[in-house]
Design a protein around this motif. Structure first.
Motif, PDB file in Angstrom:
ATOM      1  N   ARG A  86      -1.473  -0.736   5.916  1.00 27.16           N
ATOM      2  CA  ARG A  86      -2.902  -0.715   6.208  1.00 27.16           C
ATOM      3  C   ARG A  86      -3.178   0.101   7.468  1.00 27.16           C
ATOM      4  N   THR A  87      -4.348   0.712   7.471  1.00 26.52           N
ATOM      5  CA  THR A  87      -4.850   1.349   8.681  1.00 26.52           C
ATOM      6  C   THR A  87      -5.846   0.387   9.301  1.00 26.52           C
ATOM      7  N   VAL A 130      -9.155  -1.260   7.462  1.00 25.32           N
ATOM      8  CA  VAL A 130      -9.751  -2.503   7.950  1.00 25.32           C
ATOM      9  C   VAL A 130     -10.313  -2.268   9.347  1.00 25.32           C
ATOM     10  N   GLN A 182      -7.210  -6.542   0.445  1.00 26.47           N
ATOM     11  CA  GLN A 182      -6.176  -5.534   0.201  1.00 26.47           C
ATOM     12  C   GLN A 182      -6.661  -4.094   0.394  1.00 26.47           C
ATOM     13  N   THR A 183      -7.664  -3.873   1.196  1.00 24.97           N
ATOM     14  CA  THR A 183      -8.157  -2.513   1.399  1.00 24.97           C
ATOM     15  C   THR A 183      -7.212  -1.740   2.303  1.00 24.97           C
ATOM     16  N   GLN A 184      -7.186  -0.413   2.137  1.00 28.43           N
ATOM     17  CA  GLN A 184      -6.349   0.438   2.967  1.00 28.43           C
ATOM     18  C   GLN A 184      -6.857   0.517   4.401  1.00 28.43           C
ATOM     19  N   HIS A 206     -12.143   0.893  -0.579  1.00 29.24           N
ATOM     20  CA  HIS A 206     -10.942   1.034   0.249  1.00 29.24           C
ATOM     21  C   HIS A 206     -11.155   0.562   1.684  1.00 29.24           C
ATOM     22  N   LEU A 245       0.823  -1.197   0.000  1.00 27.59           N
ATOM     23  CA  LEU A 245       0.000   0.000   0.000  1.00 27.59           C
ATOM     24  C   LEU A 245       0.861   1.253   0.000  1.00 27.59           C
ATOM     25  N   LEU A 267      -8.717  -9.227   5.350  1.00 27.49           N
ATOM     26  CA  LEU A 267      -7.371  -8.838   4.963  1.00 27.49           C
ATOM     27  C   LEU A 267      -7.078  -9.179   3.507  1.00 27.49           C
ATOM     28  N   THR A 290       2.672  -3.933   6.736  1.00 30.97           N
ATOM     29  CA  THR A 290       1.853  -3.283   5.715  1.00 30.97           C
ATOM     30  C   THR A 290       1.579  -1.841   6.100  1.00 30.97           C
TER      31      THR A 290
END
Length: 352
Positions: A225-226, A195, A191-193, A115, A27, A188, A223
């Motif tokens: 990710r948020t 979660v 692949q979304t920014q 997202h 990301l 997960l 990652t």
């Protein structure tokens, strides 16, 4: 429309074009100038027939950046789940603006929800008459991710969560812990920014809960990710999250790092051991200048535990104890945990 879960409930996620996939989600293309989640003036009223409306969220503002792991805390009815459902488009706000990766949830719902993904508390986030592998393939496919292209990473996720050996068994035959882990894997895998994990360890045994916490910490490190974890389990938040947001009656009453919050209360919590007891009048005076005063008498000793609004108040306590004729043997600072800090913030209505 969002795809239905195994019992007809809604699960966040919409198709999107397939993107390159590495061993862990890449990301790094996310633009840091645009917050992953931005909430401005969010208010949600639940109207009731012949009764005043209930305010679940009250003029809330919030901003989350890429790569943050945030704990969302609050007593029952504080608005945690309502906020999550508003972000996912499952509940319509009364007023306010929500943007996910720069896209307005109200006017650009399809693009915004691309997202975000979630595991919702109490909801069937997976199909129980499908296997773990089939669930991952199905929900990732809804998000536009082809199984053949991304199979290696999906298999890595199943292995990482300890699901490989039973990946081809029906979910209904698996334990509660395994079902919960499958739901997290499905979220997960998209692949979304952003979660959301709403009570991810609810109903899990201690061993499985610890395992899931360890995996989430690893995923957060590897990652951008948020991840937002909403839970009543303070150990989970303290172990996994760096930042914590505490809600009360739909408002943010604390927003800080876990360590800063603990440090704040660490300087205010004390234990004093006395060689003699104290009279009732002195104890009454101590109650006026301390918070949460507890008194324990053990043989010839008396232990006082309390917290103070400031470190300077300790001198006043010492003077009162000495005036009462007691001899101080030890003074130590108590190590607070997140549960104690949370209860203090909720009781006081916020950080002072």
């Amino acid at each position: 429309m969002l795809p239905p879960g195994g019992d007809g409930r809604l699960v966040a996620g919409r198709p999107q074009p397939a993107r390159p996939w590495k061993e862990a989600p890449d990301l790094s293309h996310a633009v840091d100038a645009v917050p992953v989640l931005e909430i401005q003036g969010l208010t949600k009223l639940f109207r009731r027939r012949r009764k005043p409306p209930v305010t679940a969220v009250d003029n809330l503002n919030l901003r989350l950046e890429a790569g943050e792991v945030v704990g969302l805390l609050g007593p029952n009815g504080a608005g945690k789940t309502t906020i999550i459902k508003c972000v996912l488009g499952l509940v319509r706000p009364t007023s306010g603006v929500i943007r996910v990766a720069g896209h307005d949830v109200r006017t650009e719902h399809s693009r915004a929800i691309e997202h975000a993904s979630a595991v919702l508390e109490g909801a069937r986030n997976t199909y129980w008459r499908m296997t773990p592998r089939e669930n991952v393939r199905f929900f990732a496919g809804l998000h536009g991710l082809d199984w053949r292209t991304h199979r290696e990473h999906f298999e890595n996720l199943l292995e990482r969560f300890g699901l490989s050996e039973r990946a081809d068994e029906l979910l209904l035959n698996l334990s509660t812990g395994m079902k919960q882990k499958v739901a997290v894997v499905c979220a997960l895998a998209k692949q979304t920014q952003l979660v959301f994990l709403d009570e991810p360890t609810l109903g899990l045994d201690i061993e499985t809960s610890l395992e899931l916490r360890s995996i989430l910490r690893e995923m957060a490190r590897e990652t951008r990710r948020t991840i937002v974890v909403s839970s009543h389990d303070m150990d989970v938040i303290q172990d996994v999250c760096r930042r914590v947001i505490i809600l009360k009656q739909g408002r943010v009453v604390a927003d800080d790092t876990v360590e800063s919050l603990l440090d704040l209360f660490r300087t205010r919590s004390y234990r004093i051991v006395l060689s003699d007891g104290l009279g009732g009048e002195v104890l009454q005076e101590l109650e006026k200048v301390t918070a949460g005063l507890s008194v324990a008498r053990k043989s010839r000793q008396t232990e006082l535990e309390f917290s103070l609004p400031s470190a300077e108040g300790l001198y006043k306590v010492i003077d009162l104890v000495r005036e009462g004729g007691a001899v101080i043997e030890t003074i130590t600072q108590r190590e607070p945990d997140l549960e104690e800090a949370f209860l203090r913030v909720i009781r006081d209505g916020g950080l002072k």
